[in-house]
Design a protein around this motif. Sequence first.
Motif: not given
Length: 121
Positions: A79-89
């Motif tokens: 929500x803060x960055x506007x994109x998914x990162x590898x933290x959802x792996x």
Amino acid sequence: MAYLEKGIVFDGDLEIPVLTVSPVGDQISTVAQQQAYGEAVRTAGKAALLRQSYLRTVGHCTFTPAEQIAALTAMTERLTTGRWSDSTTPAGLNRLADGAGKDPGRYVRYRPPVFNRPYSG
């Protein structure tokens, strides 16, 4: 039904990012149902808004506090960055969980079976 229509999107037409967290042994909200939900989201053209995660555990909502913190942290980042990162792996979520609690995270890479009666909208 009107109450559910306000907050639950069964047809996959997401308007906000969603991260699901599902125990692979959940008999109430099964992983096959999660597969059908993911398919509905892809069919609606909203796959970019959905990430689905799975935990190697049984029962309904059997997440540890650290696993909950990991999911919340990953969503806050999205929500803060506007994109998914590898933290959802699985590895990323486990890293977040490991840093948040005493028990190791149990997120796993998982491909759920196909739901035999998908929601048709």
